[in-house]
Design a protein around this motif. Structure first.
Motif, PDB file in Angstrom:
ATOM      1  N   UNK A   1      66.169 -59.011  65.776  1.00  0.00           N
ATOM      2  CA  UNK A   1      65.777 -57.603  65.741  1.00  0.00           C
ATOM      3  C   UNK A   1      64.285 -57.506  65.471  1.00  0.00           C
ATOM      4  N   UNK A   2      63.587 -56.725  66.278  1.00  0.00           N
ATOM      5  CA  UNK A   2      62.152 -56.569  66.115  1.00  0.00           C
ATOM      6  C   UNK A   2      61.813 -55.756  64.877  1.00  0.00           C
ATOM      7  N   UNK A   3      60.584 -55.884  64.428  1.00  0.00           N
ATOM      8  CA  UNK A   3      60.116 -55.131  63.262  1.00  0.00           C
ATOM      9  C   UNK A   3      59.146 -54.047  63.713  1.00  0.00           C
ATOM     10  N   UNK A   4      58.917 -53.074  62.867  1.00  0.00           N
ATOM     11  CA  UNK A   4      57.990 -52.001  63.199  1.00  0.00           C
ATOM     12  C   UNK A   4      58.654 -50.899  64.004  1.00  0.00           C
ATOM     13  N   UNK A   5      57.792 -50.066  64.589  1.00  0.00           N
ATOM     14  CA  UNK A   5      58.323 -48.914  65.326  1.00  0.00           C
ATOM     15  C   UNK A   5      59.000 -49.341  66.629  1.00  0.00           C
ATOM     16  N   UNK A   6      59.789 -48.426  67.177  1.00  0.00           N
ATOM     17  CA  UNK A   6      60.534 -48.709  68.406  1.00  0.00           C
ATOM     18  C   UNK A   6      59.576 -48.910  69.580  1.00  0.00           C
ATOM     19  N   UNK A   7      59.888 -49.943  70.406  1.00  0.00           N
ATOM     20  CA  UNK A   7      59.066 -50.274  71.571  1.00  0.00           C
ATOM     21  C   UNK A   7      59.468 -49.403  72.765  1.00  0.00           C
ATOM     22  N   UNK A   8      58.511 -48.725  73.344  1.00  0.00           N
ATOM     23  CA  UNK A   8      58.814 -47.945  74.542  1.00  0.00           C
ATOM     24  C   UNK A   8      58.834 -48.850  75.771  1.00  0.00           C
ATOM     25  N   UNK A   9      57.984 -49.893  75.764  1.00  0.00           N
ATOM     26  CA  UNK A   9      57.857 -50.770  76.910  1.00  0.00           C
ATOM     27  C   UNK A   9      58.199 -52.207  76.539  1.00  0.00           C
ATOM     28  N   UNK A  10      58.860 -52.916  77.425  1.00  0.00           N
ATOM     29  CA  UNK A  10      59.198 -54.316  77.204  1.00  0.00           C
ATOM     30  C   UNK A  10      57.925 -55.168  77.257  1.00  0.00           C
ATOM     31  N   UNK A  11      57.814 -56.110  76.329  1.00  0.00           N
ATOM     32  CA  UNK A  11      56.620 -56.939  76.214  1.00  0.00           C
ATOM     33  C   UNK A  11      57.000 -58.423  76.312  1.00  0.00           C
ATOM     34  N   UNK A  12      56.191 -59.196  77.026  1.00  0.00           N
ATOM     35  CA  UNK A  12      56.333 -60.655  77.073  1.00  0.00           C
ATOM     36  C   UNK A  12      55.108 -61.246  76.371  1.00  0.00           C
ATOM     37  N   UNK A  13      55.321 -61.864  75.211  1.00  0.00           N
ATOM     38  CA  UNK A  13      54.233 -62.512  74.487  1.00  0.00           C
ATOM     39  C   UNK A  13      54.257 -64.005  74.811  1.00  0.00           C
ATOM     40  N   UNK A  14      53.071 -64.583  75.069  1.00  0.00           N
ATOM     41  CA  UNK A  14      53.016 -65.981  75.485  1.00  0.00           C
ATOM     42  C   UNK A  14      51.709 -66.624  75.036  1.00  0.00           C
ATOM     43  N   UNK A  15      51.751 -67.934  74.904  1.00  0.00           N
ATOM     44  CA  UNK A  15      50.556 -68.716  74.623  1.00  0.00           C
ATOM     45  C   UNK A  15      49.793 -68.884  75.933  1.00  0.00           C
ATOM     46  N   UNK A  16      48.478 -68.638  75.957  1.00  0.00           N
ATOM     47  CA  UNK A  16      47.702 -68.763  77.198  1.00  0.00           C
ATOM     48  C   UNK A  16      47.856 -70.112  77.889  1.00  0.00           C
ATOM     49  N   UNK A  17      48.213 -71.151  77.130  1.00  0.00           N
ATOM     50  CA  UNK A  17      48.390 -72.463  77.739  1.00  0.00           C
ATOM     51  C   UNK A  17      49.613 -72.506  78.640  1.00  0.00           C
ATOM     52  N   UNK A  18      50.508 -71.560  78.495  1.00  0.00           N
ATOM     53  CA  UNK A  18      51.733 -71.493  79.300  1.00  0.00           C
ATOM     54  C   UNK A  18      51.733 -70.240  80.178  1.00  0.00           C
ATOM     55  N   UNK A  19      50.577 -69.915  80.749  1.00  0.00           N
ATOM     56  CA  UNK A  19      50.462 -68.679  81.526  1.00  0.00           C
ATOM     57  C   UNK A  19      51.322 -68.688  82.790  1.00  0.00           C
ATOM     58  N   UNK A  20      51.494 -69.855  83.429  1.00  0.00           N
ATOM     59  CA  UNK A  20      52.332 -69.914  84.628  1.00  0.00           C
ATOM     60  C   UNK A  20      53.789 -69.646  84.282  1.00  0.00           C
ATOM     61  N   UNK A  21      54.254 -70.175  83.171  1.00  0.00           N
ATOM     62  CA  UNK A  21      55.629 -69.914  82.733  1.00  0.00           C
ATOM     63  C   UNK A  21      55.805 -68.437  82.401  1.00  0.00           C
ATOM     64  N   UNK A  22      54.760 -67.830  81.825  1.00  0.00           N
ATOM     65  CA  UNK A  22      54.824 -66.405  81.480  1.00  0.00           C
ATOM     66  C   UNK A  22      54.974 -65.548  82.731  1.00  0.00           C
TER      67      UNK A  22
END
Length: 460
Positions: free
Chosen positions: A381-402
């Motif tokens: 379960x995420x923390x903080x306020x409700x997310x309106x938009x889906x987010x993909x967080x990634x390490x820049x070293x794995x940008x192709x996988x992202x």
């Protein structure tokens, strides 16, 4: 690679073209006798086996084409592609096995065609068989290596390949990332491309694109052949007699074949192979045990995995499919997957529910896993306020996988986070509407031989 041209003859015949149209086409074929005086051959099995070789025919290409497609240098009396094509007994399946040109081979005893010198059996690279003994020694060597009896021999050069692709109106190729080879001049940005004959030749010849070298090149050749089959079976060539004759005449103008491959064989196949599609074809490369097997006096060779290769060729002799069979009903209902650069199975994902909707995290995790992603199966379960938009967080070293993950979540925001590590984080927002199916370029390869059917490697 140019086996596409020769195999296309069979595919064109599958349309049921009448005898009046086909008769006379084989008069343009140059005949060879690769089976003369051959002894101690393997026992024949069910189906038909065709050995297809691509030869260097740049001596018949114009100076302009040589310059444009990087075909400089003198032509060699050699092969750079060898493929074994098996047509099933019921004529409903074509299995194409790529044999690396640098494969370690034991050359049978023979007489050198150039020097006339008698040679004892000795180790060589597979493509040396043609240089030393032409079609006959090539057939003998392949039969010795595979235990598969060759029924027909087809030989195609650069010229026939280019003219054939142009005759069918080009082929469509998709690539998920830029493909560039300074040796051949190939330069394709990511996306969908219509290749003419010269560009197609660059595509199938390129072997300096990445570390995969010849293996990658063989897979591109297989994708090209599947695309060519799709163009011919869906582009009106098969059912237009005038168009058929134009394309077939172009194909056969520079093909060399054995005496027994002609009009009667084309007609027999045409009656049995109606309805042939890319899904009717399957492609595989011979299993490799050592990509750099050193041989004194020869250099680095490709050594086959003897056990796996033996099983592969046993399946051919027994006329068995090489690719796992999929249920027709389920595959027909399944939506076409988006082709991505990085296979989803290699992308690790942790899902978070960024909304107040109970069960959304589990729903997203299940959907991502369903299309192949390596999820943790433990959404949080995420923390903080409700997310309106889906987010993909990634390490820049794995940008192709992202980017692969983002393709499965259309509209999601890509957010680079330094030192995030190799695990992607998906925070599902209120805009989540489901997951789009994705697959790697060769995701359809499966089973003991990593075979793939043609419909799995053409553009979606």
């Amino acid at each position: 690679m140019r086996m596409a041209t020769a195999l296309s003859v069979t595919v064109l015949a599958a349309g049921g073209i009448g005898h009046a149209v086909v008769t006379g086409l084989d008069t343009g074929i140059t005949r060879v006798d690769p089976f003369k005086d051959m002894k101690n051959r393997p026992q024949g099995g069910n189906g038909m086996n065709v050995l297809v070789v691509g030869t260097d025919g740049r001596d018949r290409i114009t100076p302009e084409e040589k310059a444009r497609y990087r075909l400089g240098g003198a032509p060699c009396h050699c092969t750079d592609t060898v493929m074994l094509v098996h047509i099933s007994e019921d004529r409903e399946r074509a299995s194409v096995v790529s044999l690396p040109r640098d494969s370690y081979a034991e050359m049978p005893e023979h007489t050198d065609l150039v020097s006339g010198k008698r040679h004892q059996a000795h180790p060589v690279k597979l493509n040396a068989a043609y240089a030393e003994g032409g079609p006959s020694l090539t057939v003998r060597t392949v039969e010795s290596m595979t235990g598969v009896k060759i029924d027909h021999y087809l030989e195609v050069d650069f010229t026939s390949f280019m003219r054939t692709v142009d005759a069918v109106g080009g082929v469509q190729i998709c690539t998920t990332r830029p493909v560039k080879d300074t040796y051949t001049g190939l330069d394709l940005p990511a996306g969908t491309h219509e290749l003419d004959g010269g560009q197609a030749l660059q595509y199938v010849r390129s072997r300096h694109i990445d570390g995969a070298a010849d293996i990658g090149r063989m897979q591109r050749q297989q994708r090209f052949l599947a695309a060519l089959i799709e163009r011919m079976t869906s582009g009106g060539v098969l059912f237009n007699p005038v168009r058929f004759r134009e394309v077939a005449t172009t194909m056969l103008s520079s093909v060399r074949a054995d005496e027994d491959f002609g009009t009667d064989q084309l007609l027999a196949l045409s009656k049995a192979m109606r309805g042939f599609t890319p899904a009717s074809s399957e492609f595989v490369s011979v299993p490799i045990g050592d990509m750099s097997f050193p041989v004194k006096g020869i250099g680095s060779t490709v050594k086959w995995d003897a056990t796996k290769a033996q099983k592969l060729f046993k399946a051919l002799r027994e006329d068995r499919p090489l690719a796992p069979q999929r249920a027709a009903a389920s595959s027909a209902k399944a939506p076409k997957a988006v082709v991505v650069d990085v296979p989803p199975r290699t992308v690790r994902v942790q899902v978070y529910n960024g909304t107040r909707t109970d069960g959304l995290g589990r729903k997203v995790d299940d959907a991502l896993r369903g299309t192949g992603f390596d999820t943790t199966r433990a959404p949080k379960t995420g923390t903080g306020k409700e997310q309106a938009r889906t987010v993909v967080e990634y390490d820049p070293r794995w940008d192709r996988s992202a980017k692969t993950l983002a393709a499965a979540l259309p509209g999601a925001e890509l957010r680079a986070v330094a030192k995030r590590g190799g695990v992607m984080r998906v925070i599902a927002g209120a805009d989540y509407r489901g997951v789009t199916a994705v697959r790697g370029e060769d995701a359809g390869r499966a089973g003991p031989f990593e075979a793939v059917t043609g419909d799995r490697v053409v553009c979606p």
